[in-house]
Design a protein around this motif. Structure first.
Motif, PDB file in Angstrom:
ATOM      1  N   GLN A 161     -38.351  18.803 -58.920  1.00 10.47           N
ATOM      2  CA  GLN A 161     -38.255  20.247 -58.700  1.00 10.47           C
ATOM      3  C   GLN A 161     -37.076  20.611 -57.804  1.00 10.47           C
ATOM      4  N   LEU A 162     -36.707  19.721 -56.888  1.00  8.39           N
ATOM      5  CA  LEU A 162     -35.640  20.036 -55.930  1.00  8.39           C
ATOM      6  C   LEU A 162     -34.269  19.559 -56.385  1.00  8.39           C
ATOM      7  N   ALA A 208     -51.936  16.340 -59.564  1.00  9.94           N
ATOM      8  CA  ALA A 208     -51.310  15.965 -58.294  1.00  9.94           C
ATOM      9  C   ALA A 208     -49.848  16.380 -58.274  1.00  9.94           C
ATOM     10  N   ALA A 209     -49.159  16.158 -59.401  1.00 11.93           N
ATOM     11  CA  ALA A 209     -47.741  16.528 -59.479  1.00 11.93           C
ATOM     12  C   ALA A 209     -47.557  18.031 -59.346  1.00 11.93           C
ATOM     13  N   ARG A 210     -48.491  18.793 -59.877  1.00 12.67           N
ATOM     14  CA  ARG A 210     -48.380  20.255 -59.797  1.00 12.67           C
ATOM     15  C   ARG A 210     -48.609  20.755 -58.369  1.00 12.67           C
ATOM     16  N   VAL A 211     -49.511  20.094 -57.667  1.00 17.81           N
ATOM     17  CA  VAL A 211     -49.743  20.493 -56.270  1.00 17.81           C
ATOM     18  C   VAL A 211     -48.482  20.268 -55.443  1.00 17.81           C
ATOM     19  N   THR A 212     -47.919  19.055 -55.540  1.00 18.31           N
ATOM     20  CA  THR A 212     -46.710  18.776 -54.762  1.00 18.31           C
ATOM     21  C   THR A 212     -45.527  19.580 -55.278  1.00 18.31           C
ATOM     22  N   GLY A 213     -45.479  19.798 -56.592  1.00 17.19           N
ATOM     23  CA  GLY A 213     -44.410  20.620 -57.154  1.00 17.19           C
ATOM     24  C   GLY A 213     -44.476  22.051 -56.664  1.00 17.19           C
ATOM     25  N   THR A 214     -45.708  22.556 -56.501  1.00 18.82           N
ATOM     26  CA  THR A 214     -45.872  23.919 -55.989  1.00 18.82           C
ATOM     27  C   THR A 214     -45.338  24.031 -54.567  1.00 18.82           C
ATOM     28  N   GLY A 266     -37.900  28.223 -52.856  1.00 20.19           N
ATOM     29  CA  GLY A 266     -37.766  29.676 -52.956  1.00 20.19           C
ATOM     30  C   GLY A 266     -37.468  30.299 -51.605  1.00 20.19           C
ATOM     31  N   PHE A 267     -38.102  29.775 -50.571  1.00 20.03           N
ATOM     32  CA  PHE A 267     -37.849  30.288 -49.220  1.00 20.03           C
ATOM     33  C   PHE A 267     -36.420  29.967 -48.781  1.00 20.03           C
ATOM     34  N   VAL A 268     -35.993  28.731 -49.050  1.00 21.66           N
ATOM     35  CA  VAL A 268     -34.642  28.321 -48.639  1.00 21.66           C
ATOM     36  C   VAL A 268     -33.585  29.138 -49.375  1.00 21.66           C
ATOM     37  N   LEU A 269     -33.745  29.324 -50.678  1.00 21.55           N
ATOM     38  CA  LEU A 269     -32.754  30.063 -51.454  1.00 21.55           C
ATOM     39  C   LEU A 269     -32.761  31.549 -51.122  1.00 21.55           C
ATOM     40  N   GLY A 270     -33.824  32.014 -50.496  1.00 21.44           N
ATOM     41  CA  GLY A 270     -33.861  33.409 -50.073  1.00 21.44           C
ATOM     42  C   GLY A 270     -33.095  33.662 -48.788  1.00 21.44           C
ATOM     43  N   LEU A 271     -32.692  32.586 -48.103  1.00 20.00           N
ATOM     44  CA  LEU A 271     -31.916  32.719 -46.871  1.00 20.00           C
ATOM     45  C   LEU A 271     -30.448  33.008 -47.196  1.00 20.00           C
ATOM     46  N   MET A 316     -44.123  28.648 -60.187  1.00 23.32           N
ATOM     47  CA  MET A 316     -45.493  28.494 -59.702  1.00 23.32           C
ATOM     48  C   MET A 316     -46.496  28.987 -60.729  1.00 23.32           C
ATOM     49  N   GLY A 317     -46.097  30.000 -61.518  1.00 21.43           N
ATOM     50  CA  GLY A 317     -46.989  30.464 -62.570  1.00 21.43           C
ATOM     51  C   GLY A 317     -47.258  29.367 -63.579  1.00 21.43           C
ATOM     52  N   GLY A 318     -46.185  28.655 -63.975  1.00 23.72           N
ATOM     53  CA  GLY A 318     -46.368  27.547 -64.901  1.00 23.72           C
ATOM     54  C   GLY A 318     -47.199  26.428 -64.311  1.00 23.72           C
ATOM     55  N   ILE A 319     -46.961  26.138 -63.047  1.00 24.11           N
ATOM     56  CA  ILE A 319     -47.734  25.082 -62.389  1.00 24.11           C
ATOM     57  C   ILE A 319     -49.208  25.477 -62.289  1.00 24.11           C
ATOM     58  N   ALA A 320     -49.453  26.738 -61.922  1.00 22.22           N
ATOM     59  CA  ALA A 320     -50.842  27.201 -61.815  1.00 22.22           C
ATOM     60  C   ALA A 320     -51.531  27.169 -63.172  1.00 22.22           C
ATOM     61  N   GLY A 321     -50.821  27.588 -64.226  1.00 16.55           N
ATOM     62  CA  GLY A 321     -51.412  27.567 -65.563  1.00 16.55           C
ATOM     63  C   GLY A 321     -51.768  26.166 -65.992  1.00 16.55           C
ATOM     64  N   GLY A 322     -50.824  25.249 -65.805  1.00 16.98           N
ATOM     65  CA  GLY A 322     -51.113  23.871 -66.169  1.00 16.98           C
ATOM     66  C   GLY A 322     -52.237  23.281 -65.335  1.00 16.98           C
ATOM     67  N   PHE A 323     -52.245  23.609 -64.052  1.00 18.41           N
ATOM     68  CA  PHE A 323     -53.273  23.080 -63.156  1.00 18.41           C
ATOM     69  C   PHE A 323     -54.661  23.560 -63.574  1.00 18.41           C
ATOM     70  N   SER A 324     -54.740  24.815 -64.034  1.00 21.89           N
ATOM     71  CA  SER A 324     -56.045  25.381 -64.403  1.00 21.89           C
ATOM     72  C   SER A 324     -56.643  24.714 -65.632  1.00 21.89           C
TER      73      SER A 324
END
Length: 760
Positions: free
Chosen positions: A45-46, A171-177, A184-189, A282-290
């Motif tokens: 992801q990074l 597990a990958a989705r949790v860490t990916g989130t 997202g926070f870093v790129l918002g700086l 995060m939407g994709g990660i949440a969807g897959g996680f669900s």
């Protein structure tokens, strides 16, 4: 220990195949696969696989086509797999993976130098460095994954592959989130390229931890593999099963071309900010996680193909949502998140289904080295073409800006439409030509989640696997039947083998309430033919209730059982299933039988089969039967032969509540329908009869009813005349204590009046 076995003897000599890992060994260390994928998700992801990398390339000023070429390198280098597969096997799958999975982190670290190179030497050199890094990363990745595919097939048991992949993905989705939120926070700086280098640095650290975790997994020892040759490649490609599967994946991979550029579409045409674009993942990660665990469970339980095709259908439809999205609106972000959520579900459904199909159904383990290397190479070529063609298409359609039917048309619109068409082509091919034995069809798979109550079914499945005491297990087994869902089939089959009689008994009743399934029918027929008589009886009833003709042979055999209870229930079930082939046999037995229970069961079955020849015998049996419930069942059999059961059942129910009012109103209704067909004297007779019924003077009322029945009987068919005259005769004998005669008679009068409606 197996994991330390080498493929070559210490003193040299011929290579050998190491002993196969036991399932216990695999399961004991399998959790390390979860850990390594969790760290790898952060790295992905990074760095090269997140939206941040596409935004990084865009900030460098690279055009769409160039971005497509860069992204295409990652899959394109997969072509090396077919050339190096034998060397990888001899070097060891595990050793190859760890070596080159680690080297790719070192190559990735060179991205940290991009801002310095840009400052010192200018843009061309910075872009050249990025291209070198991507190329080096792609080569290391291709070599590592050439070893990872057969290694994963070795250390992961097929029996838990779907569920384990689900846990890995979760597990990958949790860490990916977490990684996405941070990026997202870093790129918002405020700032420039240094924001991206910070993300790359964190990703590299996570990547190194991924390599350490993977080193804990078993297997992957050096082994012998067939040499590289065109003949071997062609042998793999000529496999119809393999080629169909790969072509289907080709089309879906080509259809994924818009995905690499989706962050730019969301930013430039939908109006989202850089941070929002990154957080959109995060939407994709949440969807897959669900959905991930359900998908993995379903793949192991029902097979790879229905799960894979379900994911393909979703992937085909979702691009339409991107085309219809509102632009520069307050709703843009929520809708984009929702579509990303759905895409996440489709992605894991397609991914787990296709991955399991590859390892379990398409590639035999004895040919995994050559087959998987060919597969990886071909998919690399198509993946690279997808990125290049996607970028070229966007540059070609760059100037599109129009409205069609009120909908905006931009450079991405043709790409989305093409994605839908390619996925539809893949679906058509996979459904028609990819045959997998022992798996449910797509229509059956969909029905499991739409018929009955799937939520209650899942709850009962969880409860069943947790219960241990008999009472709770019986209640849970009962609930499984009440859901009317095919999702409970496996647990119901398990309950049939429970050592506790009450659980087995309840399982049969629950199966009777479940949609017919070949495995359930087969299990019940085995019980019917078994030695546990009390269960065989209820199994015969259940087979009749389920209404599946595949049970007919077993039920016909049940007619010859030495146990009368099994014979009786088999006969009833055959009648319910409308098996007219046994009608002559049942009639013959009815006419010769002396056992009361069998007489009633044969009569009931022949009533279902509308066997007119049985009327005489059924009337005789009715006259000799004293049990009230049995008499009503025999009357119902006569009604079924001579008409429809609806009016009879309604009269029985109404009479049970208030027999006087029911009978009186029915006589009055008959008089009214006959109208002018009656003389004044006959009308008066009807009035007197209705009055006696209303007064509850049944002895007198049935005596007055008898001649009225004979009056109407002449207008009916011969069969109805026979039954109606018999009823009249019994009522003349003073059979008011047997309500089935007057109820049967009034039901038959209704049928006759319906036939006379044109005359009346």
């Amino acid at each position: 220990m197996t994991t330390l076995t080498r493929g070559v003897k210490p003193g040299g000599g011929k290579a050998f195949v190491p002993p196969e890992l036991t399932t216990a060994e695999k399961l004991r260390l399998l959790h390390w696969n979860v850990v390594q994928n969790a760290f790898n998700s952060i790295f992905a992801q990074l760095t090269f696989f997140g939206s941040a990398f596409v935004l990084f390339l865009d900030q460098l000023g690279i055009e769409f086509t160039q971005i497509g070429v860069l992204l295409s390198m990652i899959p394109f280098f997969g072509i090396v797999a077919i050339f190096i597969a034998p060397r990888v096997a001899r070097f060891g799958y595990k050793r190859t993976f760890l070596t080159f999975w680690g080297l790719r982190k070192a190559v990735t670290a060179l991205l940290l130098l991009v801002p310095w190179v840009l400052t010192q030497f200018g843009m061309p050199y910075a872009v050249a460095l990025v291209m070198f890094v991507v190329a080096g990363f792609s080569l290391c990745r291709a070599i590592a994954e050439t070893g990872s595919y057969p290694w994963a097939q070795e250390f992961m048991p097929d029996s838990v592959r779907g569920r384990h992949n689900a846990v890995v993905d979760m597990a990958a989705r949790v860490t990916g989130t977490v990684a996405i939120i941070g990026s997202g926070f870093v790129l918002g700086l405020p700032g420039g390229l240094e924001r991206f280098t910070l993300l790359f640095g964190v990703g590299i650290i996570a990547g190194l931890l991924c390599v350490w975790s993977a080193s804990r997994l078993p297997g992957g020892a050096p082994t012998e593999a067939p040499p590289v040759s065109v003949r071997n490649w062609m042998q793999v490609i000529r496999d119809k099963h393999f080629s169909t599967f790969v072509i289907g994946l080709f089309l879906v991979t080509l259809a994924s071309a818009p995905l690499g550029f989706l962050p730019l579409f969301m930013r430039d045409y939908i109006g989202l900010t850089d941070s929002e674009v990154v957080w959109l993942q995060m939407g994709g990660i949440a969807g897959g996680f669900s959905a991930i665990y359900l998908v993995g469970w379903a793949a192991d339980r029902y097979g790879s193909k229905p799960v894979m095709l379900t994911g393909a259908i979703m992937r085909m439809v979702l691009p339409l949502g991107w085309v219809l999205m509102p632009r520069d609106s307050a709703l843009s972000l929520p809708i984009a998140l929702f579509l990303a959520f759905l895409w996440g579900i489709s992605d894991v459904t397609w991914g787990i289904g296709s991955s399991r199909m590859l390892y379990v159904n398409v590639v035999p383990k004895e040919k995994n080295s050559q087959s998987l290397s060919v597969y990886y190479s071909l998919m690399g070529i198509v993946g690279g073409l997808s990125s290049i063609l996607g970028g070229a298409a966007l540059d070609f359609t760059h100037g599109i800006d129009a409205q069609v039917g009120g909908l905006p048309v931009d450079p991405f619109t043709p790409l989305f439409i093409g994605s839908m068409l390619l996925t539809a082509g893949s679906l058509f091919l996979l459904i028609r030509r990819l045959q997998v034995e022992g798996e449910v069809r797509l229509s059956e798979f969909a029905a499991m989640f739409t018929h009955g109550n799937p939520l209650a079914a899942f709850e009962s499945l969880i409860r069943y696997n947790r219960q241990v005491d008999e009472r709770s297990t019986v209640l849970t087994t009962e609930r499984m039947g009440q859901t009317h869902s095919a999702l409970t089939v496996e647990e119901l089959l398990d309950a049939l083998k429970d050592p506790r009689f009450n659980v087995r008994f309840e399982a049969i009743i629950s199966i009777a309430r479940t949609s017919p399934d070949p495995r359930l029918i087969h299990a019940l027929t085995d019980i019917l033919d078994g030695t546990e008589v009390s269960l065989s009886v209820i199994a015969a009833w259940a087979l009749g209730r389920m209404g599946d003709d595949s049970a007919l042979p077993a039920l016909r055999a049940g007619l010859d059982s030495s146990y009368r209870s099994i014979v009786a229930h088999s006969a009833r079930a055959l009648g319910t299933l409308q098996d007219h082939t046994v009608a002559p046999l049942l009639l013959e037995r009815l006419q010769a039988e002396t056992d009361k229970g069998l007489l009633i069961s044969y009569s009931s079955a022949l009533g279902h089969l509308r066997m007119a020849e049985a009327v005489d015998t059924i009337l005789r049996v009715l006259d000799q039967t004293t049990n009230d419930g049995a008499r009503l069942e025999l009357a119902l059999a006569l009604v079924r032969i001579t008409g429809e059961e609806g009016p009879f059942i309604r009269l029985v129910r109404n009479a049970r509540r208030d027999r006087s009012t029911t009978a009186g109103r029915e006589i009055t209704a008959i008089k009214r329908r006959l109208g002018d067909w009656l003389t004044d004297e006959q009308k008066a007779a009807f009035d007197r009869c209705a009055h006696e019924f209303a007064r509850d003077s049944f002895d007198e009322a049935v005596m007055q009813l008898a001649p009225l029945l004979e009056l109407i009987a002449d207008r009916g068919s011969p069969l109805r005349q026979q039954v109606l005259r018999t009823c009249a005769a019994r009522l003349r004998e003073g059979r008011s204590a047997h309500p089935e005669y007057w109820i049967l008679a009034l039901a038959l009068v209704r049928f006759i009046l319906e036939e006379m409606k044109d005359e009346l």
